[in-house]
Design a protein around this motif. Structure first.
Motif, mmCIF file in Angstrom:
data_model
loop_
_atom_site.group_PDB
_atom_site.id
_atom_site.type_symbol
_atom_site.label_atom_id
_atom_site.label_comp_id
_atom_site.label_asym_id
_atom_site.label_seq_id
_atom_site.Cartn_x
_atom_site.Cartn_y
_atom_site.Cartn_z
ATOM 1 N N ARG A 1 0.819 -1.215 0.000
ATOM 2 C CA ARG A 1 0.000 0.000 0.000
ATOM 3 C C ARG A 1 0.856 1.270 0.000
ATOM 4 O O ARG A 1 0.342 2.358 0.206
ATOM 5 N N ASP A 2 2.131 1.104 -0.238
ATOM 6 C CA ASP A 2 3.019 2.257 -0.266
ATOM 7 C C ASP A 2 2.745 3.106 -1.502
ATOM 8 O O ASP A 2 2.577 2.566 -2.602
ATOM 9 N N PRO A 3 2.663 4.427 -1.367
ATOM 10 C CA PRO A 3 2.335 5.273 -2.522
ATOM 11 C C PRO A 3 3.378 5.242 -3.631
ATOM 12 O O PRO A 3 3.057 5.513 -4.792
ATOM 13 N N ALA B 1 4.064 0.523 -4.343
ATOM 14 C CA ALA B 1 2.968 -0.448 -4.348
ATOM 15 C C ALA B 1 2.940 -1.295 -5.618
ATOM 16 O O ALA B 1 2.733 -2.513 -5.563
#
Length: 240
Positions: A149-151, A154
């Motif tokens: 979920r890392d911007p 991801a």
């Protein structure tokens, strides 16, 4: 007025990641080339495991290909750690290291030559291959999970995660064969077309490593800072 300028246009880590990915590609070229060459003679050899090449005149190509895969895997992991995407002591890194260690055992200890009979070398070879096949899917899933979920990461994490799951799925026919052997007694390598299954599994896992390599290349790009780091730049003193 200070002018922001890029601090670095070249990244040693990026060159390392590109080299690691290239080593993985060379593995595919070498071992895949052996299969294509042998296909000109007959397709029967595809029923045998890839390690069969280590028992004949093509051992140099097999060993070189596997060692390139080991080297590429180690470099890719090192870059991911260097860029802050993993830690050496994490479960994902340890599993990735186990993959490399298992492949190294596969090279050092050739499989059984059944024209002679079982051997200690063959037993260690089988152990190393099982460790590698099991460890790689675990490594890909665990390395990717914190970044799903890392911007920024991801997309790379999701591809790595998916190929980890795909690698695990590709291993299930071998698990089924082992289960049949335990329940019925049929030799597990006779339950499935082992050569074809192993080639599908190896291809899936090698592509998974290559996907992680692409992630490492992207992470090591000079214009993209490591997680938690500030963008690298310097200030020019020329202000007028």
């Amino acid at each position: 007025m200070p002018i922001a300028e890029p601090a670095q246009t070249r990244s040693p880590a990026r060159f390392a990641a590109l080299g690691g990915a290239a080593a993985v590609v060379l593995t595919v070229v070498l071992v895949g080339g052996l299969d294509l060459y042998r296909l000109t003679e007959s397709s029967r050899h595809l029923r045998r495991t890839i390690s069969e090449y280590a028992l004949g005149p093509y051992r140099w190509a097999f060993d070189t290909g596997v060692l390139l895969l080991v080297l590429g895997s180690v470099v890719i992991l090192a870059v991911l750690v260097r860029q802050g995407l993993a830690k050496w002591h994490s479960a994902g890194s340890l599993a990735f290291s186990a993959w490399s260690a298992g492949l190294t055992l596969v090279v050092i200890f050739p499989k059984n030559d059944w024209s002679i009979g079982p051997s200690l070398s063959g037993s260690i070879h089988r152990f190393g291959s099982m460790v590698a096949f099991i460890a790689l899917p675990v490594a890909m899933v665990l390395l990717a999970r914190p970044w799903l979920r890392d911007p920024v990461w991801a997309a790379h994490a999701r591809w790595t995660f998916r190929f980890g799951l795909l690698s695990a799925l590709a291993f299930t026919p071998i698990l089924y064969a082992i289960l049949v052997n335990a329940v019925v007694g049929t030799s597990w390598w006779r339950v499935i077309p082992l050569g074809y299954v192993e080639r599908l599994l190896v291809l899936t896992e090698v592509v998974a490593v290559l996907v992680a390599g692409v992630w490492a290349v992207a992470a090591a790009h000079p214009a993209r800072p490591a997680p938690g780091a500030q963008p690298a730049y310097k200030l020019s003193s020329t202000s007028r």
